[in-house]
Design a protein around this motif. Sequence first.
Motif, PDB file in Angstrom:
ATOM      1  N   ASN A   1       0.689  -1.187   0.094  1.00  8.61           N
ATOM      2  CA  ASN A   1       0.215   0.000  -0.394  1.00  8.61           C
ATOM      3  C   ASN A   1       0.886   1.301  -0.265  1.00  8.61           C
ATOM      4  O   ASN A   1       1.402   2.057   1.000  1.00  8.61           O
ATOM      5  CB  ASN A   1      -0.811   0.271   0.790  1.00  8.61           C
ATOM      6  CG  ASN A   1      -2.003   1.497   1.532  1.00  8.61           C
ATOM      7  OD1 ASN A   1      -2.037   2.315   0.679  1.00  8.61           O
ATOM      8  ND2 ASN A   1      -2.544   1.078   2.060  1.00  8.61           N
TER       9      ASN A   1
ATOM     10  N   SER B   1      -1.822   4.926  -7.119  1.00 14.43           N
ATOM     11  CA  SER B   1      -2.065   3.499  -6.203  1.00 14.43           C
ATOM     12  C   SER B   1      -3.116   3.237  -6.920  1.00 14.43           C
ATOM     13  O   SER B   1      -4.552   3.547  -7.153  1.00 14.43           O
ATOM     14  CB  SER B   1      -2.048   4.786  -5.004  1.00 14.43           C
ATOM     15  OG  SER B   1      -2.158   3.224  -4.142  1.00 14.43           O
TER      16      SER B   1
ATOM     17  N   SER C   1      -4.324   0.855  -4.416  1.00 13.59           N
ATOM     18  CA  SER C   1      -4.948   0.837  -2.865  1.00 13.59           C
ATOM     19  C   SER C   1      -6.594   1.661  -2.581  1.00 13.59           C
ATOM     20  O   SER C   1      -6.235   3.385  -2.481  1.00 13.59           O
ATOM     21  CB  SER C   1      -4.136   0.924  -1.769  1.00 13.59           C
ATOM     22  OG  SER C   1      -3.146   0.061  -2.411  1.00 13.59           O
TER      23      SER C   1
ATOM     24  N   ASN D   1      -3.673   7.622   1.638  1.00 16.18           N
ATOM     25  CA  ASN D   1      -2.835   6.585   2.622  1.00 16.18           C
ATOM     26  C   ASN D   1      -1.057   6.846   2.717  1.00 16.18           C
ATOM     27  O   ASN D   1      -0.321   6.536   2.468  1.00 16.18           O
ATOM     28  CB  ASN D   1      -3.179   5.147   1.212  1.00 16.18           C
ATOM     29  CG  ASN D   1      -2.363   5.776  -0.358  1.00 16.18           C
ATOM     30  OD1 ASN D   1      -1.859   6.163  -0.347  1.00 16.18           O
ATOM     31  ND2 ASN D   1      -2.315   4.594  -0.761  1.00 16.18           N
TER      32      ASN D   1
END
Length: 469
Positions: free
Chosen positions: A106, A144, A146, A261
Motif C-alpha cells: 500500500n 496507487s 489501494s 494512504n
Amino acid sequence: MPAVSSFTISCEALNVDQTFSEGDTIIGQVILSLSKATKAKRLFVKAKGDANVHWTEERGDTTHTYSAHRRYFKLKQFLIPEDSEETVLPEGNHVYNFSFRIPSENMPSSFRGTHGIIVYKLEAKLSRSWRIDSTAQKEFKFVSKSFSNFRTLLNEQTGSTEKRMGLFSKGQVHLDATVNKTAYTPGETMHIFAKVDNASSRNMTPKFSLIRTFKFFANGKSKSTMKTVEKMVDKVITPHTQQEVKCALKIPTDEMPSIENCDIISVTHQLKVYLDISFAFDPEIAFPVVIAHPMFGAQLNGSLDPYPAGVYGGPTNSDFPPPVAPYPAPPYPGSHGYPDAKSPYVPPPTYPTDPQVYSGPPGAYPYQPPPTFRAHTNPVPLEPSPYGSPFSSSFSGLQYPPPVLAFSMPTSSPPNQPAFASVSPSAPSFNLNPSAPEMNADFLSQTNDAPPAYTLLFPTSTPGKSEDI
C-alpha cells in the motif's frame, strides 16, 4: 574533454498514460556514451519511492523548521559487479538492461505540493577512481490502486440537518441531501439532490461546493491549505416554502487525485451542501469525496469489476486459495461473486486429511413421530446429527434434542461373554394416546350426580385389584 559524453536512463511504458502501480515490472535501459576508454569501479541502477515534507514558520525572531521523510521501497541492481576490480570500458555506447518489480504494498500516488512531495524515480550511478560520480535520474508516475473499501465508494450518500433561527428571524429550516456515490474521476459529474423545508421568515440560497484540502504533518505539527475547486448556486428559496433542488456539479478535468494512504501528506476532497442565510449560521451537510485517477473510470462507473469474477473479497497477495463465498452470496452488483444459477450453493472444499464422521449403524435410531402437546408440535430433525454418534470416537459437542437410550438386559448370557454385550441403543418411544379418557361432557349440562370414581379415571396396572396408598 570529459570521458563521459552522455549518461541517460529510460524505461518502457506499460500504458498510454505511462503510469506504474503496485506489482508492475519496470523494464529499462542505462545508456552510457564514452568519448575514450574509461576505467569504472561500479555501475548500478536503483528504483525507489520517497515522501518528504518541509516547511518553516517564523515566531518573532525565531524560525522553526519542520520536516519529515518516509521511504516506501528501494531496489538496487549492479550492472558492473561491486566487488570486481576496475573494469576498462572501451570508447563508444554501452547499453545495460535492467528490470525491477514494484512491491505489492500500500503506497501513495505521486504528488508534488508546496510543502511536500511523493516521488518515485530511477537512478543510475557510475563510480570511477579520482572522479566525481556520474548520475542519471528519471522519475516515473506511480498511481496507487489501494482503496480502503472499493465497493462502498459506489454507494449513495445521504444526510440531513436542521436549524432553528436566531434573534433576527423566526421559525426553522430543514435540509435533506443525497449524492449518487463517493468516488469520481476528473471530468465526471456529481449528481446531487436536495430537499429544503424553509419554515422560517428568511430567504435562503442553496449552494454546492467541492473543496480540496492539503495537509502536511511533521514533528507533531501540521500545516493545511484549503481551496474551493468548483461551486454552484441555485435559486433563492422564499420563506414558508418547500423546494426540491437538483444539481449536476462537474469535476474539473485537471483535478488531482485524493491521497489518503500517506501518514505525512494527505489530499482530501469534500462536498458541502449548505443554505446561505444572511446574518445567520449556514446549515450545511458535508460528504466525503474520493477523486481517483482516470484509469479507474470504468470501474467507478460500474462497467467493470475491479476484482476477478467469482472471487469473494478484495485482492490479496497471499499464496493460499481465496475463501469460498458464504451462502447466500453477498449482493454484489452483476454476477460477480455468485455461483452457477443452477447450483446456488457451493459446498466447502474437502481435503484428504479431514476426519471421517461415524454416524452409527443403520437403523439404530429409526424415525419417530413428534410428540403432541395440545395444539403445538415439537419437530424432530430427520437428518442424522452432524456430530455423529455419541458412541463414535469423533463425537464432540452436544446434540439437540439429546438422544434417549433404552437398554434391555438379556435373560441369559452366552458363556465367556459379558452380560452387556447385547446392549443396543434405541430411540425413545412416544405414546400418542392420552393418559386419561377424554371427557366430552358439556359442563353446562352437568347434573348434581357424584363424580366418577378415581379408579375409573386412573385404572391400576392390575385389573380388579387396588393398591393401598
